[in-house]
Structures are given as structure tokens and as C-alpha cells.
Design an enzyme around this catalytic site. Structure first.
Site, mmCIF file in Angstrom:
data_model
loop_
_atom_site.group_PDB
_atom_site.id
_atom_site.type_symbol
_atom_site.label_atom_id
_atom_site.label_comp_id
_atom_site.label_asym_id
_atom_site.label_seq_id
_atom_site.Cartn_x
_atom_site.Cartn_y
_atom_site.Cartn_z
ATOM 1 N N SER A 65 -37.935 12.363 -11.962
ATOM 2 C CA SER A 65 -38.549 11.836 -10.733
ATOM 3 C C SER A 65 -40.072 11.941 -10.782
ATOM 4 C CB SER A 65 -38.049 12.621 -9.520
ATOM 5 O OG SER A 65 -36.642 12.585 -9.466
HETATM 6 N N1 SAM Z 1 -33.947 16.244 -11.115
HETATM 7 C C1 SAM Z 1 -34.188 15.509 -12.331
HETATM 8 C C2 SAM Z 1 -35.407 15.957 -13.070
HETATM 9 O O1 SAM Z 1 -36.148 16.825 -12.577
HETATM 10 O O2 SAM Z 1 -35.602 15.454 -14.192
HETATM 11 C C3 SAM Z 1 -34.201 14.024 -12.123
HETATM 12 C C4 SAM Z 1 -32.856 13.508 -11.855
HETATM 13 S S1 SAM Z 1 -32.539 11.807 -12.113
HETATM 14 C C5 SAM Z 1 -33.532 11.028 -10.905
HETATM 15 C C6 SAM Z 1 -30.868 11.803 -11.463
HETATM 16 C C7 SAM Z 1 -29.865 12.487 -12.343
HETATM 17 O O3 SAM Z 1 -28.635 12.574 -11.631
HETATM 18 C C8 SAM Z 1 -29.566 11.738 -13.640
HETATM 19 O O4 SAM Z 1 -29.865 12.553 -14.729
HETATM 20 C C9 SAM Z 1 -28.076 11.430 -13.537
HETATM 21 O O5 SAM Z 1 -27.384 11.468 -14.762
HETATM 22 C C10 SAM Z 1 -27.595 12.515 -12.580
HETATM 23 N N2 SAM Z 1 -26.326 12.243 -11.884
HETATM 24 C C11 SAM Z 1 -25.856 11.088 -11.344
HETATM 25 N N3 SAM Z 1 -24.640 11.281 -10.785
HETATM 26 C C12 SAM Z 1 -24.341 12.590 -10.965
HETATM 27 C C13 SAM Z 1 -23.235 13.419 -10.605
HETATM 28 N N4 SAM Z 1 -22.164 12.947 -9.949
HETATM 29 N N5 SAM Z 1 -23.258 14.729 -10.955
HETATM 30 C C14 SAM Z 1 -24.325 15.244 -11.630
HETATM 31 N N6 SAM Z 1 -25.402 14.517 -12.007
HETATM 32 C C15 SAM Z 1 -25.423 13.214 -11.665
#
Ligand code: SAM
Length: 231
Positions: A65
Site C-alpha cells: 500500500s
Molecule cells: N499490508 C500489505 C503490505 O504492507 O505490504 C499490503 C497488502 S495488499 C494491498 C493486500 C494483500 O491481501 C495481498 O497480498 C493479497 O494477497 C492479500 N489477500 C487477499 N485476500 C486475502 C485473504 N482472504 N486472506 C489473506 N490475505 C488476503
């Protein structure tokens, strides 16, 4: 100027800008974002953009993000030393490290250090986040779990705070259940293209009061209690 000093200077400049814009407000979030090296959490091809205020690609079409969004969510979460936090969507591990720096500040001997449980559904990102957290010195304060975070993480529930960094169609019921009374959740809710950041406070068992905290765009939360496609 060596690379280390350049990153430190770029980090300071970005944080100053976020403070001037009124996005960063509290001393604890400012200190945490000045402490955690975002360059460690960015894939090597993008290191030179680590302090651009924008999301950057990680792997498998996912992102780390933008710093302003990390700042906004941390301010809304109102984290404190000693809290137990669940993050859904670990990605690079950067946001988890910023939260860890607030609930268990580096170099402080605490009787009640906080802890972050961060869940991620994509195995390569679980490995990436673990490696980054180890390098940056947060591996002791963040557990990275492979799984579907739309169902929360029951083994460590209840949580003081829940942070969701992927967009859901509605607040997943298990996440409300896994919050402590008076606990807070911050989560993007809306379509898979555009969402509102929602803050929810659990006022009683099964009862949550919510308010909107601005527009945002996140990758979808894919799972049992999120979006169903790709799963
Ligand atoms: N917080 C992260 C960082 O600091 O880099 C950024 C996160 S990114 C915007 C969103 C993440 O959510 C992705 O890596 C994606 O694979 C994960 N995601 C999506 N659905 C998910 C789920 N049901 N459980 C866990 N992770 C999930």
C-alpha cells in the site's frame, strides 16, 4: 551520499510531507513510520521508488500500500503499546512492521509487549514478508500465517484491533466475532474497483458501530467471507 543515508533522508522528507498534509497526526505513528525502513519491504526492482507516496507491485498482481494509506489506517486504528492486532493481507509485511513498532517499540523492555498476527493467502508473499520482517528486525513481534484471513485467525482471538488491507463486499462476520469488546476494525468495503474505508467499534457482543473514513482503492479480499472469484 551512500544509499542508507539517502533512504533515511527520503523517509524523513516523505513523513514531513504527510505531517504537513494533516495525514500523520499522532507522535506514535510518526515515530513508527520514521523507524521502519520501507526500502526493505519493496521488491528489488522498485527500491528507488520506496519513498514515492504510491502503491508498488509485490508478486502475483498484489501491492504494498501507499505510505499515506498506511498512515491513515494506523491513525484510525488508534494502536497502543501492548495491543494484540490481527492484520488480514500481510503482503510485503511493511504495514505489519509499522503496527509492531507502535504496539512493541524497538529497544524498549516492556512487561506487556504487543504482537501482530498477519495472515496472507499467497504462499510466495508469506515467504517474502517473513524474509523482509527478519531483515528489518520485526520477526519477533509479527507472526505471518498462510491462510484465508476473511475467516480471521481464531487461535489467537480475541484481538484489540483488526486491520484489513484488502477490499471486502461487507465486514466478514468472523472478524466481528474475533474482536474484543470496544475493539476496533479498519477495513475497505465496496466494489472490487472502489471502496470506502470503514471503521467499526464493537460496542457489544454481535453489535458493531461503524463510520466512513474516506474513499480508497484496494486489491480484493478473496476468500470464504470476501469475494469468491479466483478462490
Ligand atoms: N499490508 C500489505 C503490505 O504492507 O505490504 C499490503 C497488502 S495488499 C494491498 C493486500 C494483500 O491481501 C495481498 O497480498 C493479497 O494477497 C492479500 N489477500 C487477499 N485476500 C486475502 C485473504 N482472504 N486472506 C489473506 N490475505 C488476503
Amino acid at each position: 551520499m551512500n544509499l542508507h543515508n539517502r533512504f533515511n533522508e527520503d523517509r524523513r522528507r516523505l513523513i514531513d510531507k504527510l505531517v504537513k498534509e494533516g495525514i500523520l497526526k499522532s507522535e506514535k505513528v510518526i515515530r513508527a513510520m520514521l523507524t521502519v525502513p520501507r526500502e526493505v519491504f519493496v521488491p528489488s526492482d522498485y527500491k528507488d521508488k520506496a519513498y514515492f507516496d504510491m502503491p508498488l507491485p509485490t508478486y502475483e498482481g498484489q501491492t504494498i500500500s501507499a505510505p499515506h494509506m498506511v498512515a491513515i489506517m494506523c491513525e484510525l486504528l488508534d494502536l497502543d503499546v501492548g495491543m494484540k492486532v490481527l492484520e488480514v493481507g500481510c503482503g510485503s509485511g511493511y504495514h505489519a512492521a509499522v503496527c509492531a513498532e507502535i504496539v512493541a517499540p524497538s529497544g524498549e523492555k516492556l512487561s506487556n509487549p504487543g504482537h501482530i498476527y498477519s495472515i496472507e493467502r499467497i504462499p510466495i508473499l508469506v515467504e517474502f514478508a517473513r524474509k523482509n520482517l527478519r531483515r528489518a528486525g520485526y520477526y519477533d513481534r509479527v507472526d505471518v500465517i498462510l491462510g484465508d484471513g476473511s475467516a480471521g485467525y481464531p487461535p489467537e482471538a480475541p484481538y484489540d484491533r483488526i486491520l484489513v488491507t484488502a477490499a471486502a463486499p461487507q465486514i466478514p462476520k468472523p472478524l466481528i466475532e474475533q474482536l474484543k469488546k470496544n475493539g476496533k476494525i479498519v477495513i475497505p468495503i465496496g466494489s472490487s474497483y472502489y471502496q470506502e474505508l470503514i471503521v467499526g467499534v464493537k460496542v457489544a457482543e454481535g453489535e458493531i458501530k461503524t463510520f466512513k473514513a474516506g474513499g480508497c482503492i484496494f486489491v480484493p479480499l478473496i476468500g470464504k467471507y470476501g469475494w469468491k472469484y479466483y478462490s
